[in-house]
Design a protein around this motif. Structure first.
Motif, mmCIF file in Angstrom:
data_model
loop_
_atom_site.group_PDB
_atom_site.id
_atom_site.type_symbol
_atom_site.label_atom_id
_atom_site.label_comp_id
_atom_site.label_asym_id
_atom_site.label_seq_id
_atom_site.Cartn_x
_atom_site.Cartn_y
_atom_site.Cartn_z
ATOM 1 N N THR A 77 1.067 -1.212 -0.003
ATOM 2 C CA THR A 77 0.045 0.089 -0.017
ATOM 3 C C THR A 77 0.832 1.349 0.061
ATOM 4 O O THR A 77 0.567 2.177 -0.590
ATOM 5 N N VAL A 78 1.928 1.064 0.789
ATOM 6 C CA VAL A 78 2.768 2.444 0.762
ATOM 7 C C VAL A 78 3.515 2.651 -0.662
ATOM 8 O O VAL A 78 3.308 3.922 -1.025
ATOM 9 N N MET A 79 3.756 1.544 -1.269
ATOM 10 C CA MET A 79 4.436 1.553 -2.674
ATOM 11 C C MET A 79 3.422 2.357 -3.547
ATOM 12 O O MET A 79 3.976 3.255 -4.141
ATOM 13 N N MET A 80 2.100 1.712 -3.455
ATOM 14 C CA MET A 80 1.207 2.042 -4.350
ATOM 15 C C MET A 80 0.914 3.766 -4.110
ATOM 16 O O MET A 80 0.961 4.386 -5.211
ATOM 17 N N LEU A 81 0.859 4.117 -2.909
ATOM 18 C CA LEU A 81 0.501 5.533 -2.693
ATOM 19 C C LEU A 81 1.913 6.417 -2.861
ATOM 20 O O LEU A 81 1.575 7.484 -3.472
ATOM 21 N N VAL A 82 2.965 5.896 -2.620
ATOM 22 C CA VAL A 82 4.312 6.720 -3.016
ATOM 23 C C VAL A 82 4.484 6.903 -4.461
ATOM 24 O O VAL A 82 4.864 8.003 -5.088
ATOM 25 N N ALA A 83 3.980 5.982 -5.334
ATOM 26 C CA ALA A 83 4.019 6.098 -6.723
ATOM 27 C C ALA A 83 3.004 7.093 -7.487
ATOM 28 O O ALA A 83 3.227 7.952 -8.022
ATOM 29 N N THR A 84 1.900 6.949 -6.721
ATOM 30 C CA THR A 84 0.558 7.590 -7.119
ATOM 31 C C THR A 84 1.081 9.259 -6.869
ATOM 32 O O THR A 84 0.866 10.047 -7.572
ATOM 33 N N VAL A 85 1.339 9.383 -5.539
ATOM 34 C CA VAL A 85 1.335 10.681 -5.080
ATOM 35 C C VAL A 85 2.854 11.318 -5.571
ATOM 36 O O VAL A 85 2.821 12.684 -5.852
ATOM 37 N N GLY A 86 3.722 10.610 -5.543
ATOM 38 C CA GLY A 86 4.927 11.182 -6.120
ATOM 39 C C GLY A 86 4.975 11.602 -7.571
ATOM 40 O O GLY A 86 5.313 12.982 -7.825
ATOM 41 N N PHE A 87 4.348 10.714 -8.570
ATOM 42 C CA PHE A 87 4.169 11.147 -9.952
ATOM 43 C C PHE A 87 3.237 12.202 -10.030
ATOM 44 O O PHE A 87 3.220 13.175 -10.765
ATOM 45 N N GLY A 88 2.179 12.213 -9.127
ATOM 46 C CA GLY A 88 1.047 13.461 -8.998
ATOM 47 C C GLY A 88 1.709 14.721 -8.588
ATOM 48 O O GLY A 88 1.537 15.724 -9.458
ATOM 49 N N LEU A 89 2.584 14.638 -7.715
ATOM 50 C CA LEU A 89 3.352 15.866 -7.497
ATOM 51 C C LEU A 89 4.235 16.266 -8.578
ATOM 52 O O LEU A 89 4.524 17.490 -8.819
ATOM 53 N N ILE A 90 4.802 15.227 -9.231
ATOM 54 C CA ILE A 90 5.589 15.921 -10.436
ATOM 55 C C ILE A 90 4.969 16.626 -11.561
ATOM 56 O O ILE A 90 5.190 17.643 -11.999
ATOM 57 N N GLY A 91 3.597 16.053 -11.281
ATOM 58 C CA GLY A 91 2.666 16.661 -12.615
ATOM 59 C C GLY A 91 2.090 17.843 -11.887
ATOM 60 O O GLY A 91 1.858 18.913 -12.786
ATOM 61 N N PHE A 92 1.900 17.952 -10.786
ATOM 62 C CA PHE A 92 1.583 19.257 -9.957
ATOM 63 C C PHE A 92 2.503 20.224 -10.179
ATOM 64 O O PHE A 92 2.051 21.482 -10.573
ATOM 65 N N ALA A 93 3.663 19.805 -10.250
ATOM 66 C CA ALA A 93 4.875 20.988 -10.513
ATOM 67 C C ALA A 93 4.689 21.540 -11.841
ATOM 68 O O ALA A 93 4.971 22.736 -12.343
ATOM 69 N N ASP A 94 4.632 20.536 -12.746
ATOM 70 C CA ASP A 94 4.588 20.689 -14.246
ATOM 71 C C ASP A 94 3.300 21.691 -14.693
ATOM 72 O O ASP A 94 3.525 22.797 -15.112
ATOM 73 N N ASP A 95 2.185 21.408 -14.019
ATOM 74 C CA ASP A 95 0.979 22.137 -14.206
ATOM 75 C C ASP A 95 1.123 23.516 -13.577
ATOM 76 O O ASP A 95 0.707 24.580 -14.585
ATOM 77 N N LEU A 96 1.488 23.622 -12.508
ATOM 78 C CA LEU A 96 1.819 24.927 -11.963
ATOM 79 C C LEU A 96 2.659 25.971 -12.630
ATOM 80 O O LEU A 96 2.315 27.151 -13.008
#
Length: 321
Positions: A77-96
């Protein structure tokens, strides 16, 4: 765990997402987080300029909250969330960056590679800690065979993560296209993980199905909000990690064949134009080729949803034997 638990998890994520939408969308409006439309895209897409983007935060919140409630307790579960949130944050920075700079380009390619490489290293360490030497092998689809890569698996892991996130990201080009297509793949993976007793992965995939269905309520044509890279990269990261944790990295190509074809259409188009000076498609990714051929946006989306369903559940049927 039974199928009821998967359905309950999907329902919980759906309810959370539907409740968050009316809160997040007006907020994105007030913050002026509007989408920039690339000039080389179909001309009628220019009318979508200014539609709130970064709606992927709705998906992220629904998935994280639901997973923490129903599936928290294992390193999977930790790995699933790290992958999801981690790539999501990269995308967030890109969008911002796109929003602040008022352009259609965010992070540079070098910045993305560095961030994705760091995230891959973190995930590899967690994976090795959980699975040990078993984490260093790649299973061959439809056989009991596996190829041992040793520590080269870390490079393979980066290829899977980066390749999947980019392919999924390229599919996010029409209202509801990625949301609906990804629902099919995650639904099939929820069943696949359940069959292989990877229950936490199955619950995560069910949560993603519910969150995406909720987002589709606001993202269907005409879209009230776009997910942005915040959502598409998070979806890709989560999907890739689901494949890694169920030892189906190569089978993912078949489960998510629509995403693969979208990415290949871009590669083929660029190669053909740079080598021969000719375009193979009217426009890439492939969904734009159909649009410029006279298909309505909704017709293209339905076609891709159907194709995604056939690929995902057709693959599920094949691996069940």
């Amino acid at each position: 765990m039974d199928i009821q638990a998967l359905l309950l998890t999907a329902l919980a994520a759906f309810v959370i997402g539907v409740l968050l939408g009316p809160i997040a969308i007006p907020l994105l409006h007030r913050l002026k987080f509007g989408q920039s439309i690339r000039e080389e895209g179909p001309k009628h897409h220019q009318s979508k300029a200014g539609t709130p983007t970064m709606g992927g935060v709705i998906i992220l919140a629904a998935v994280v909250l639901t997973t923490l409630r129903f599936a928290f307790g294992s390193l999977d579960t930790v790995m699933m969330l790290v992958a999801t949130v981690g790539f999501g944050l990269i995308g967030f920075a890109d969008d911002l960056i796109k929003i602040v700079k008022k352009r259609n380009l965010g992070l540079t390619a070098k910045q993305k590679v560095i961030l994705q490489a760091l995230l891959t290293v973190i995930l590899f360490v967690l994976l090795y800690r959980e699975q040990g030497q078993e984490a260093l092998s790649v299973h061959i689809p439809f056989t009991d065979a596996a190829v041992r890569l040793g520590y080269l698996y870390m490079l393979f892991l980066m290829l899977v993560l980066v390749g999947t996130t980019n392919a999924v990201n390229l599919t996010d080009g029409l209202d509801g296209l990625l949301s609906g297509s990804a629902i099919m793949v995650f639904a099939a993976y929820a069943v696949y993980a359940y069959w292989h007793t990877s229950y936490d992965v199955a619950l995560y995939c069910a949560a993603m199905v519910g969150a995406l269905a909720a987002f589709l309520v606001f993202n269907r044509h005409p879209a009230k909000v776009f997910m942005g890279d915040t959502g598409s990269l998070a979806i890709g990261g989560g999907l890739a990690m689901a494949a890694v944790l169920t030892h189906s990295e190569l089978t993912l190509i078949l489960f998510g064949l629509v995403f693969v074809i979208e990415a290949l259409s871009v590669i083929i188009q660029v190669f053909s134009y740079q080598t021969f000076g000719r375009r193979v498609f009217r426009m890439s990714p492939l969904h734009h080729h159909f649009e410029l051929g006279g298909w309505s946006e909704w017709e293209v989306v339905i076609l891709f949803w159907l194709a995604s369903f056939i690929c995902a559940f057709g693959t599920l049927a094949m691996v069940s034997h």
